[in-house]
Design a protein around this motif. Structure first.
Motif, PDB file in Angstrom:
ATOM      1  N   UNK A  89     -32.281  14.416 -17.088  1.00 55.42           N
ATOM      2  CA  UNK A  89     -32.645  14.404 -18.142  1.00 55.42           C
ATOM      3  C   UNK A  89     -32.545  15.833 -18.850  1.00 55.42           C
ATOM      4  N   UNK A  90     -33.108  16.259 -18.286  1.00 51.16           N
ATOM      5  CA  UNK A  90     -33.500  17.684 -17.558  1.00 51.16           C
ATOM      6  C   UNK A  90     -32.226  18.459 -17.840  1.00 51.16           C
ATOM      7  N   UNK A  91     -30.336  17.517 -17.038  1.00 49.86           N
ATOM      8  CA  UNK A  91     -30.107  18.479 -15.985  1.00 49.86           C
ATOM      9  C   UNK A  91     -29.068  18.459 -17.162  1.00 49.86           C
ATOM     10  N   UNK A  92     -28.893  17.792 -17.904  1.00 50.86           N
ATOM     11  CA  UNK A  92     -28.080  16.786 -18.652  1.00 50.86           C
ATOM     12  C   UNK A  92     -28.785  17.804 -20.584  1.00 50.86           C
ATOM     13  N   UNK A  93     -29.383  17.949 -21.069  1.00 53.73           N
ATOM     14  CA  UNK A  93     -30.302  18.718 -21.821  1.00 53.73           C
ATOM     15  C   UNK A  93     -29.578  20.644 -21.494  1.00 53.73           C
ATOM     16  N   UNK A  94     -29.580  20.904 -20.513  1.00 55.94           N
ATOM     17  CA  UNK A  94     -30.038  22.188 -19.942  1.00 55.94           C
ATOM     18  C   UNK A  94     -27.659  22.339 -20.218  1.00 55.94           C
ATOM     19  N   UNK A  95     -27.030  21.287 -19.662  1.00 49.01           N
ATOM     20  CA  UNK A  95     -25.698  21.394 -19.712  1.00 49.01           C
ATOM     21  C   UNK A  95     -25.173  21.320 -21.218  1.00 49.01           C
ATOM     22  N   UNK A  96     -25.896  20.623 -22.075  1.00 51.49           N
ATOM     23  CA  UNK A  96     -25.181  20.973 -23.533  1.00 51.49           C
ATOM     24  C   UNK A  96     -25.682  22.107 -24.026  1.00 51.49           C
ATOM     25  N   UNK A  97     -26.556  22.529 -24.167  1.00 52.47           N
ATOM     26  CA  UNK A  97     -27.888  23.669 -24.891  1.00 52.47           C
ATOM     27  C   UNK A  97     -27.134  24.929 -24.209  1.00 52.47           C
ATOM     28  N   UNK A  98     -26.468  25.121 -22.413  1.00 55.37           N
ATOM     29  CA  UNK A  98     -25.920  25.954 -21.996  1.00 55.37           C
ATOM     30  C   UNK A  98     -24.972  27.536 -23.052  1.00 55.37           C
ATOM     31  N   UNK A  99     -23.738  26.422 -23.536  1.00 52.20           N
ATOM     32  CA  UNK A  99     -23.378  26.986 -24.795  1.00 52.20           C
ATOM     33  C   UNK A  99     -24.179  28.362 -25.396  1.00 52.20           C
ATOM     34  N   UNK A 100     -25.622  28.559 -25.637  1.00 56.02           N
ATOM     35  CA  UNK A 100     -26.032  28.710 -26.759  1.00 56.02           C
ATOM     36  C   UNK A 100     -26.760  30.107 -25.681  1.00 56.02           C
ATOM     37  N   UNK A 101     -26.862  29.895 -24.072  1.00 58.41           N
ATOM     38  CA  UNK A 101     -27.206  30.944 -23.556  1.00 58.41           C
ATOM     39  C   UNK A 101     -26.212  32.033 -22.684  1.00 58.41           C
ATOM     40  N   UNK A 102     -24.800  31.638 -23.827  1.00 61.42           N
ATOM     41  CA  UNK A 102     -23.652  32.828 -23.099  1.00 61.42           C
ATOM     42  C   UNK A 102     -22.991  33.636 -24.764  1.00 61.42           C
ATOM     43  N   UNK A 103     -23.122  34.657 -24.244  1.00 61.58           N
ATOM     44  CA  UNK A 103     -23.002  35.596 -25.596  1.00 61.58           C
ATOM     45  C   UNK A 103     -20.976  34.853 -26.308  1.00 61.58           C
ATOM     46  N   UNK A 104     -21.379  34.532 -27.425  1.00 60.77           N
ATOM     47  CA  UNK A 104     -20.231  34.187 -28.185  1.00 60.77           C
ATOM     48  C   UNK A 104     -19.132  35.233 -27.624  1.00 60.77           C
ATOM     49  N   UNK A 105     -19.542  36.177 -27.658  1.00 61.26           N
ATOM     50  CA  UNK A 105     -18.014  37.113 -27.414  1.00 61.26           C
ATOM     51  C   UNK A 105     -17.408  36.575 -26.012  1.00 61.26           C
ATOM     52  N   UNK A 106     -18.270  36.261 -25.140  1.00 58.24           N
ATOM     53  CA  UNK A 106     -18.103  35.895 -24.107  1.00 58.24           C
ATOM     54  C   UNK A 106     -17.281  34.187 -23.726  1.00 58.24           C
ATOM     55  N   UNK A 107     -18.071  34.153 -24.974  1.00 59.86           N
ATOM     56  CA  UNK A 107     -17.843  32.811 -25.017  1.00 59.86           C
ATOM     57  C   UNK A 107     -16.064  31.888 -25.697  1.00 59.86           C
TER      58      UNK A 107
END
Length: 276
Positions: A89-107
């Motif tokens: 649960x923690x692993x997949x939740x981290x994968x889903x929330x990962x886009x929020x940890x990356x700069x919007x420009x880089x993404x």
């Protein structure tokens, strides 16, 4: 006790909004700049010019599509993750929330590389003979929508997750023990309790999508304008600050009207369905 927080709210939010609203009433002259004359000319130009009406319509359509896709993808994802074991649960939740940890420009730049004619998406589709020639994804509404959904799904997941934490599994089991099917239990027991999270997530996703700038600007380019990029052009390219402020005010008011109206309509619809 609420005085300091109220002061910060008024200073940091209401004061800039009020100044923007006042600026939107100023008359702009191409030779002399902003005039100390107040008029509704900027708003009349927005509502009478098909160019701006098309931009607002495109923004509303994009935001609605992104919101619907986030509901369709985010709600099942959240339910599935909530029923996983702790470690996964923690692993997949981290994968889903990962886009929020990356700069919007880089993404966004990453998506532009993936969606190019020689990008990984087109190469993969051509490798498996799904398409004969590269799909045009960059600088299209489809490409912008895909990238927006990628970053907006986490907001939907977070909202629905908060509602799921309040859901008592014993209530669902009680419905099953009384002979109800899984579909009936989900519709009559689970979904009503998830509805506040879905509504709040939809409001967040729609508002953020309608006011998004970086992703539409980088993936949509100059030809696929949305309201945020149109306001940016007025502020920095034509230097018509009053018109740019008017565009921003109209976007804010339209967001509030659409969100409040849809929220009340959906609540009435679901209430009538569940009570019936």
């Amino acid at each position: 006790m609420s005085g300091p927080g109220l002061l910060v709210f008024v200073t940091m939010l209401l004061a800039p909004l009020a100044l923007t609203a006042i600026l939107s009433l100023n008359v702009f002259n191409g030779m002399e700049g902003i005039q100390n004359v107040y008029s509704l000319k900027n708003y009349l130009e927005i509502f009478s010019d098909s160019y701006y009406l098309e931009i607002f319509g495109r923004t509303a359509l994009m935001s609605a599509i992104v919101t619907v896709l986030c509901v369709v993808l985010g709600v099942p994802e959240t339910i599935i993750i909530s029923r996983m074991r702790g470690r996964w649960r923690g692993v997949f939740l981290l994968i889903i929330l990962a886009p929020l940890l990356i700069s919007v420009v880089v993404r966004t730049l990453g998506w532009s590389i993936l969606m190019g004619n020689n990008g990984l998406i087109n190469k993969g589709l051509m490798l498996f003979n799904i398409i004969d020639e590269p799909l045009r994804l960059a600088f299209t509404m489809t490409g912008v929508t895909i990238a927006m959904v990628h970053v907006m799904v986490p907001f939907m997941v977070i909202s629905v997750w908060a509602s799921l934490q309040k859901l008592d599994p014993q209530v669902e089991n009680a419905g099953l023990s009384l002979g109800a099917s899984q579909r009936t239990v989900f519709r009559r027991v689970v979904l009503p309790q998830l509805l506040p999270g879905i509504l709040s997530g939809s409001i967040i996703v729609f508002a953020l999508s309608a006011s998004a700038f970086a992703t539409p600007a980088l993936l949509g380019g100059r030809r696929l304008k949305v309201v945020a990029t149109a306001a940016y052009d007025e502020f920095l390219n034509t230097l018509n600050w009053p018109l740019g402020a008017a565009i921003a005010v109209v976007l804010l008011v339209a967001n509030i009207i659409i969100i409040v109206g849809c929220n009340r309509w959906i609540e009435r619809r679901f209430k009538s369905v569940f009570e019936g």
